[in-house]
Motif scaffolding. Sequence first.
Motif, mmCIF file in Angstrom:
data_model
loop_
_atom_site.group_PDB
_atom_site.id
_atom_site.type_symbol
_atom_site.label_atom_id
_atom_site.label_comp_id
_atom_site.label_asym_id
_atom_site.label_seq_id
_atom_site.Cartn_x
_atom_site.Cartn_y
_atom_site.Cartn_z
ATOM 1 N N HIS A 174 0.855 -1.181 0.000
ATOM 2 C CA HIS A 174 0.000 0.000 0.000
ATOM 3 C C HIS A 174 0.881 1.218 0.000
ATOM 4 O O HIS A 174 2.091 1.118 0.060
ATOM 5 C CB HIS A 174 -0.919 0.015 1.223
ATOM 6 C CG HIS A 174 -2.318 -0.260 0.822
ATOM 7 N ND1 HIS A 174 -3.219 0.722 0.526
ATOM 8 C CD2 HIS A 174 -2.945 -1.421 0.590
ATOM 9 C CE1 HIS A 174 -4.349 0.170 0.164
ATOM 10 N NE2 HIS A 174 -4.208 -1.125 0.197
ATOM 11 N N TYR A 175 0.268 2.368 -0.049
ATOM 12 C CA TYR A 175 1.029 3.603 -0.002
ATOM 13 C C TYR A 175 2.031 3.618 -1.158
ATOM 14 O O TYR A 175 1.702 3.210 -2.256
ATOM 15 C CB TYR A 175 1.685 3.785 1.368
ATOM 16 C CG TYR A 175 0.733 3.458 2.503
ATOM 17 C CD1 TYR A 175 -0.440 4.190 2.669
ATOM 18 C CD2 TYR A 175 0.989 2.406 3.363
ATOM 19 C CE1 TYR A 175 -1.327 3.885 3.687
ATOM 20 C CE2 TYR A 175 0.108 2.104 4.389
ATOM 21 C CZ TYR A 175 -1.055 2.835 4.541
ATOM 22 O OH TYR A 175 -1.927 2.522 5.528
ATOM 23 N N GLU A 176 3.270 4.025 -0.890
ATOM 24 C CA GLU A 176 4.245 4.120 -1.985
ATOM 25 C C GLU A 176 4.988 2.813 -2.227
ATOM 26 O O GLU A 176 5.927 2.758 -2.998
ATOM 27 C CB GLU A 176 5.244 5.242 -1.701
ATOM 28 C CG GLU A 176 4.676 6.621 -1.933
ATOM 29 C CD GLU A 176 4.096 6.797 -3.339
ATOM 30 O OE1 GLU A 176 4.857 6.641 -4.306
ATOM 31 O OE2 GLU A 176 2.894 7.078 -3.449
ATOM 32 N N THR B 113 -4.315 1.436 -6.094
ATOM 33 C CA THR B 113 -3.961 2.017 -4.795
ATOM 34 C C THR B 113 -3.464 0.980 -3.793
ATOM 35 O O THR B 113 -2.938 1.322 -2.755
ATOM 36 C CB THR B 113 -5.157 2.770 -4.186
ATOM 37 O OG1 THR B 113 -6.276 1.892 -4.213
ATOM 38 C CG2 THR B 113 -5.482 4.015 -4.984
#
Length: 246
Positions: A125-127, A150
């Motif tokens: 998740h995130y970057e 995402t």
Amino acid sequence: MQPGRAPLLTFNVLTLFPELFGPFVDGSIMGRARRNGLIGFQAVQIRDFATDRHHTVDDSPFGGGEGMVLRPDVLHSAWTSVDAPDSRAKGEQLTVYLSPQGRALDANLAKRLAGFPRLILVCGHYEGVDERFVESCVDLEVSIGDYVLTGGELPAQVLMDAVSRWVPGVVGKERSVAGDSLEGGLLKYPQYTKPREYLGRAVPDVLLSGNHAEIARWRQEQRERRTEARRPDLWTAYGAPRKGGA
Ligand code: ADE
């Protein structure tokens, strides 16, 4: 049913959103395969392995930049909770990280992954996730297409669906997945059902002829025509202009 037997394939999914898997693993073909004991599924909440009071799983990237990166120590603890070193040593377990940087998922890869008794799927998740986790625990990075989602939960579900179909018994004993779209490197032929005429369009006569050899020939021709028109990349890989049965 396979009473008392281990599933043919078990998915252990490391995720921050286990609730996103509910309807998918309980419904439809996956649900039936689980109830029949063919497929096993266990979601692992990565956050349960955070060690601080706030259950922190991520932090900002060293070197700067947008977003947050999942910590390698937390991921490693989550992975260790499902890792079976003996199975891994015997080549019976594979850890897959879903990421746009991975190898593209296709029918051949799905078929190969179905041969493992256990797949550990890591949803980022995130970057993304700290590269040291990828280097030390991940066997294969897999992408479901050239677009960025995402999170890894939808890609994991796509992979689980594509792979499970290759597990014997999951899509029904009688049916072969071999005739499906992309098997043999060609798209699927068009399908028709009742009514025989709809909006002025009739079902092709050959399909009503009862002549199975003719029908098979027609379907093969349709597969080739469609592939040539819609997917020149597949058509070239197929060895165009090779003809059916060659
Ligand atoms: N995570 C985010 N985007 C993805 C993709 N295209 N394939 C696999 N995992 C992903």
